[in-house]
Design an enzyme around this catalytic site. Structure first.
Site, short mmCIF file in Angstrom:
data_model
loop_
_atom_site.label_atom_id
_atom_site.label_comp_id
_atom_site.label_asym_id
_atom_site.label_seq_id
_atom_site.Cartn_x
_atom_site.Cartn_y
_atom_site.Cartn_z
CD GLU A 192 40.24 41.79 -22.29
OE1 GLU A 192 40.25 42.69 -23.15
OE2 GLU A 192 41.09 40.88 -22.24
CG ASN A 193 34.51 44.87 -25.49
OD1 ASN A 193 34.92 45.47 -26.49
ND2 ASN A 193 34.63 45.37 -24.27
CD1 TRP A 202 27.11 61.06 -26.57
CD2 TRP A 202 25.59 59.58 -27.29
NE1 TRP A 202 26.32 61.70 -27.49
CE2 TRP A 202 25.38 60.82 -27.96
CE3 TRP A 202 24.76 58.51 -27.58
CZ2 TRP A 202 24.36 60.99 -28.90
CZ3 TRP A 202 23.75 58.68 -28.52
CH2 TRP A 202 23.56 59.92 -29.17
CG ASP A 254 35.96 54.07 -23.52
OD1 ASP A 254 34.93 53.37 -23.48
OD2 ASP A 254 36.71 54.23 -22.54
N GLY A 255 33.07 55.21 -24.87
CA GLY A 255 32.05 56.11 -24.35
C GLY A 255 30.68 55.99 -25.00
#
Length: 235
Positions: free
Chosen positions: A62-63, A20, A15-16
């Site tokens: 869900e992406n 980033w 995640d992130g």
């Protein structure tokens, strides 16, 4: 100094990447590109530390709500990655499997996944489980439908249903239960990831965004894992 315990089955929610990239004024796809490089380094490092199974949450059910541009880039990563690192995966004895409904992936992505699965199917040193178009609730519902269909067609009876029967209908049917889950980017939730296999997992959350996650971060997580007392419902 005591050596850190190593989980047999390690799972990571990557995640992130987007945050980033945004923090650096870059487009989200650059975050995913750097995140893929991080994944390559972490895969190699944890297997060198004798982790047997590594499950990576790479794309959830869900992406699909994300932008078409971002989805297209994410779907290109398996094609590029497996083409580039196929020989290395085989050399290290890594078997690549997938959890999720691959039928809904773009054809070229699906074919790349099927190819690497076939190329590495006899490897038996480590297992790399890539979760693509995966959702924990979907996995459980899939298992329930398959079992219900077997009961309906008199293949099994209701009394035959137990944990082993249920687990044999999961995407992750051949994998052990998860020992340690790591989630990056300071989010403290499971996000519908491997809900059944996480039943007794230790959970570790870090503020580090996935592209910045490195070997020292793994060592820190394993050190924390070593301090946990796992009772599995006992005293």
């Amino acid at each position: 100094m005591l050596k850190n315990k190593v989980p047999n089955h390690l799972a990571i929610i990557l995640d992130g990447n987007g945050r980033w990239a945004k923090s650096k004024g870059l487009v989200r796809s650059i975050g995913h590109k750097v995140g893929a490089k991080t994944a390559k380094d972490i895969i190699s490092y944890v297997f060198d530390k004798d982790v047997k199974v590594l499950s990576l949450f790479c794309f959830s059910t869900e992406n699909w709500k994300r932008s078409e541009e971002e989805i297209n880039y994410l779907m290109s990563i398996p094609i590029t990655y497996f083409s580039k690192y196929e020989e290395n995966l085989i050399k290290k004895g890594i078997k690549v499997i997938f959890s999720g409904d691959l039928s809904k992936l773009p054809l070229n992505t699906k074919l790349a996944c099927e190819k690497i699965s076939l190329k590495t199917k006899v490897n038996d040193k480590h297992i790399l489980n890539i979760c693509l178009n995966y959702g924990g609730k979907d996995e459980i519902i899939k298992a329930c439908k398959e079992i219900a269909n077997k009961v309906k067609n008199n293949i099994i009876s209701i009394d035959d249903i137990n944990e082993n029967v249920f687990e044999n209908h999961l995407y992750s049917k051949d994998l052990p239960m998860i020992d340690l889950l790591i989630r990056t980017s300071n989010e403290k939730r499971l996000s519908n990831f491997m809900l059944y296999k996480l039943a007794y997992a230790e959970l570790y959350f870090t503020k580090v965004l996935w592209p910045d996650f490195n070997k020292k971060c793994i060592d820190k997580a394993f050190k924390e894992y070593s301090l946990r007392k796992r009772r599995f419902g006992g005293v």
